[in-house]
Design an enzyme around this catalytic site. Structure first.
Site, PDB file in Angstrom:
ATOM      1  N   ARG A 278      17.588  36.635 -42.331  1.00 38.99           N
ATOM      2  CA  ARG A 278      16.792  36.601 -41.100  1.00 38.99           C
ATOM      3  C   ARG A 278      15.322  36.972 -41.344  1.00 38.99           C
ATOM      4  O   ARG A 278      14.419  36.339 -40.810  1.00 38.99           O
ATOM      5  CB  ARG A 278      17.400  37.574 -40.086  1.00 38.99           C
ATOM      6  CG  ARG A 278      16.808  37.469 -38.706  1.00 38.99           C
ATOM      7  CD  ARG A 278      17.288  38.620 -37.818  1.00 38.99           C
ATOM      8  NE  ARG A 278      18.710  38.806 -37.826  1.00 38.99           N
ATOM      9  CZ  ARG A 278      19.565  38.256 -36.941  1.00 38.99           C
ATOM     10  NH1 ARG A 278      19.117  37.503 -35.983  1.00 38.99           N
ATOM     11  NH2 ARG A 278      20.860  38.507 -37.030  1.00 38.99           N
ATOM     12  N   CYS A 346      25.837  21.179 -19.525  1.00 37.47           N
ATOM     13  CA  CYS A 346      26.612  21.414 -18.309  1.00 37.47           C
ATOM     14  C   CYS A 346      27.447  22.688 -18.376  1.00 37.47           C
ATOM     15  O   CYS A 346      28.673  22.634 -18.303  1.00 37.47           O
ATOM     16  CB  CYS A 346      27.509  20.223 -18.061  1.00 37.47           C
ATOM     17  SG  CYS A 346      26.531  18.740 -17.972  1.00 37.47           S
TER      18      CYS A 346
HETATM   19  N1  LLP Z   1      24.797  38.727 -46.746  1.00 37.34           N
HETATM   20  C1  LLP Z   1      25.955  38.579 -46.102  1.00 37.34           C
HETATM   21  C2  LLP Z   1      27.207  38.821 -46.815  1.00 37.34           C
HETATM   22  C3  LLP Z   1      25.949  38.211 -44.737  1.00 37.34           C
HETATM   23  O1  LLP Z   1      27.108  38.071 -44.098  1.00 37.34           O
HETATM   24  C4  LLP Z   1      24.725  37.988 -44.077  1.00 37.34           C
HETATM   25  C5  LLP Z   1      24.685  37.583 -42.674  1.00 37.34           C
HETATM   26  C6  LLP Z   1      23.541  38.141 -44.810  1.00 37.34           C
HETATM   27  C7  LLP Z   1      23.607  38.519 -46.139  1.00 37.34           C
HETATM   28  C8  LLP Z   1      22.178  37.917 -44.207  1.00 37.34           C
HETATM   29  O2  LLP Z   1      21.916  38.800 -43.181  1.00 37.34           O
HETATM   30  P1  LLP Z   1      20.479  38.813 -42.500  1.00 37.34           P
HETATM   31  O3  LLP Z   1      19.497  39.308 -43.527  1.00 37.34           O
HETATM   32  O4  LLP Z   1      20.159  37.414 -42.100  1.00 37.34           O
HETATM   33  O5  LLP Z   1      20.624  39.696 -41.352  1.00 37.34           O
HETATM   34  N2  LLP Z   1      24.196  34.278 -36.443  1.00 37.34           N
HETATM   35  C9  LLP Z   1      23.827  35.652 -36.257  1.00 37.34           C
HETATM   36  C10 LLP Z   1      23.654  36.404 -37.550  1.00 37.34           C
HETATM   37  C11 LLP Z   1      24.872  36.344 -38.455  1.00 37.34           C
HETATM   38  C12 LLP Z   1      24.702  37.068 -39.753  1.00 37.34           C
HETATM   39  C13 LLP Z   1      25.844  36.790 -40.666  1.00 37.34           C
HETATM   40  N3  LLP Z   1      25.754  37.368 -41.973  1.00 37.34           N
HETATM   41  C14 LLP Z   1      22.557  35.721 -35.405  1.00 37.34           C
HETATM   42  O6  LLP Z   1      22.073  34.676 -34.986  1.00 37.34           O
HETATM   43  O7  LLP Z   1      22.067  36.804 -35.118  1.00 37.34           O
END
Ligand code: LLP
Length: 421
Positions: A278, A346
């Site tokens: 992110r 919808c």
């Molecule tokens: N590593 C693993 C094992 C993960 O499961 C994730 C995210 C990351 C790294 C990366 O995390 P980040 O740095 O992006 O926070 N769809 C959701 C977020 C799901 C995150 C899933 N795992 C949203 O839109 O907030």
């Protein structure tokens, strides 16, 4: 900091007016900034300066080939969670020894593909998975490098759907059982233990949960080493949060996160791997949409956009807030009024924001959802047979479509009819 700023009364993506892209590609459209992606990747890389490390971008956040290639050229490794993501990493030119494979349900076919193409390590999450990986590797006559993902039972203090480090979550093995599980791994013929993996959740806005988790990992390094395991890598996952509301939030910076890693784990002599998603991509992307109608409801006004929940599902799925800004800069002090900002799909869940204060907008005006670069386009769908939203990458004063909007014909032709029809 990002590179979507007003200039001469208009929103720009780097040196390109957003309105120009919208006119050329039409809306809705995701627009990414190369400069922001680069900056954010480098912040992490620099935050770990002085420690041997690899930044493995979690491509689940935004996995367009052009984004991956941009990061790969900066030396990024990748964190992948499926055979598809593994193939994407390879297609973007990432060497196998910079790819880590995470995820609770890797299939044997996925394991085989990664072992064939080259892999830095598998982050394994259960004993049955270890067993399967050992069998696949042995059949191929190779040894699979692994880290075991431990679940440290730490509250990440984030949205329940994206917290992963509590014992009730499906992820990892309980840290209390680590000795037993590592002993089993060491005894399996197809595996080589190289490290420990932990990831406690996403959109963390406080470093304390990290401190707790990293401290537990540090203790585990000592214990496992005493038990004879050669722990030489620590994969600390991703999860660092971004400010979604401009001016109101100040989540910790990569530098502060890096300092914490150094403070808690810097003396372990391990190579550090991190998996940010992110923070690399989130503020490097916006979703641009056009106002279709303004509708007066009972006591509220609806702003109906041409983007919908299928293009950006985060508000519907996580009650997520995205700042919405007009592409034409409002006059200073321009009056604001509350709108419910919705899409054409919808269902009532297709609501981006309720009673959001915005300056006056008219049909035909463009708006931008900020901080939409991560978990935006990758989570989009064609629900309501709305074509998959296109993506554009900007670099300085030029831009390129990096994913076309499919035509209705292309969408329909993906279906095939059984012989009896
Ligand atoms: N590593 C693993 C094992 C993960 O499961 C994730 C995210 C990351 C790294 C990366 O995390 P980040 O740095 O992006 O926070 N769809 C959701 C977020 C799901 C995150 C899933 N795992 C949203 O839109 O907030």
């Amino acid at each position: 900091m990002d590179h979507f700023l007003y200039r001469d009364g208009q929103l720009y993506a780097e040196d390109v007016p957003v309105a120009e892209i919208a006119a050329k590609v039409s809306t809705p459209v995701y627009i990414y900034s190369t400069a922001t992606l680069t900056r954010h990747f480098r912040l992490f890389d620099e935050a770990l300066d002085g420690l041997p490390h690899v930044v493995c971008y979690a491509m689940k956040a935004a996995s367009n080939q052009a984004i991956l290639k941009t990061l790969a050229q900066l030396g990024a490794g990748m964190d992948v969670v499926s055979g598809g993501e593994y193939a994407r990493a390879k297609a973007a030119g990432v060497p196998g020894d910079r790819i880590v494979f995470s995820g609770v349900g890797k299939t044997r076919a996925e394991m085989r593909a990664a072992l064939e193409g080259g892999i830095r390590q598998f982050n394994v999450e259960s004993e049955p998975e270890m067993q399967a990986l050992s069998e696949v590797a042995s059949e191929m006559g190779v040894i699979a490098p692994i880290a075991v993902r431990v679940n440290p039972d730490v509250d990440a203090k984030t949205h329940a759907k994206i917290a992963t480090g509590k014992s009730e979550n499906k992820f990892g093995i309980p840290i209390s059982r680590a000795s037993e599980v590592y002993a089993m791994a060491a005894a399996l013929p197809g595996l080589e233990v190289v490290g420990i993996d932990v990831h406690i959740g996403s959109q963390l806005t406080d470093l304390e949960p990290y401190r707790l988790a990293f401290t537990k990992v540090g203790e585990l390094v000592d214990r496992l080493r005493a038990e004879g395991h050669d722990i030489r890598r620590l994969d600390l996952g991703g999860g660092l949060g971004i400010p979604y509301t401009r001016g109101n939030e100040a989540p910790p910076l990569p530098k502060e996160y890096g300092n914490l890693v150094k403070e808690v784990l810097g003396d372990k002599g391990c190579e550090i791997e991190i998996e940010p998603g992110r923070l690399v991509a989130g503020n490097a992307g916006i979703l641009v949409s056009e106002v279709i109608y303004l509708k007066q409801g009972e006591g509220r006004d609806f702003l109906i956009l041409d983007a919908a929940m299928n293009d950006l599902i985060r508000p519907a799925m996580y009650e997520a807030h995205h700042d919405i800004v007009p592409v034409v800069e409002p006059a200073p002090g321009a009056e604001q009024a509350p709108y419910d900002v919705v899409g054409p799909v919808c269902e009532s869940g297709d609501t981006f924001a309720k009673q959001r204060n915005l300056t006056a907008l008219r049909p035909g005006d463009l708006v931008a959802f900020r901080s939409a670069g991560a978990y935006g386009a990758v989570m989009s769908s064609e629900y309501n047979t709305r074509p998959l939203v296109p993506e554009v990458l900007v670099k300085d004063d030029h831009f390129a479509v990096i994913r076309e909007r499919p035509s209705f014909e292309e969408i329909i032709n993906r279906d095939t009819l059984p012989e009896w029809l």
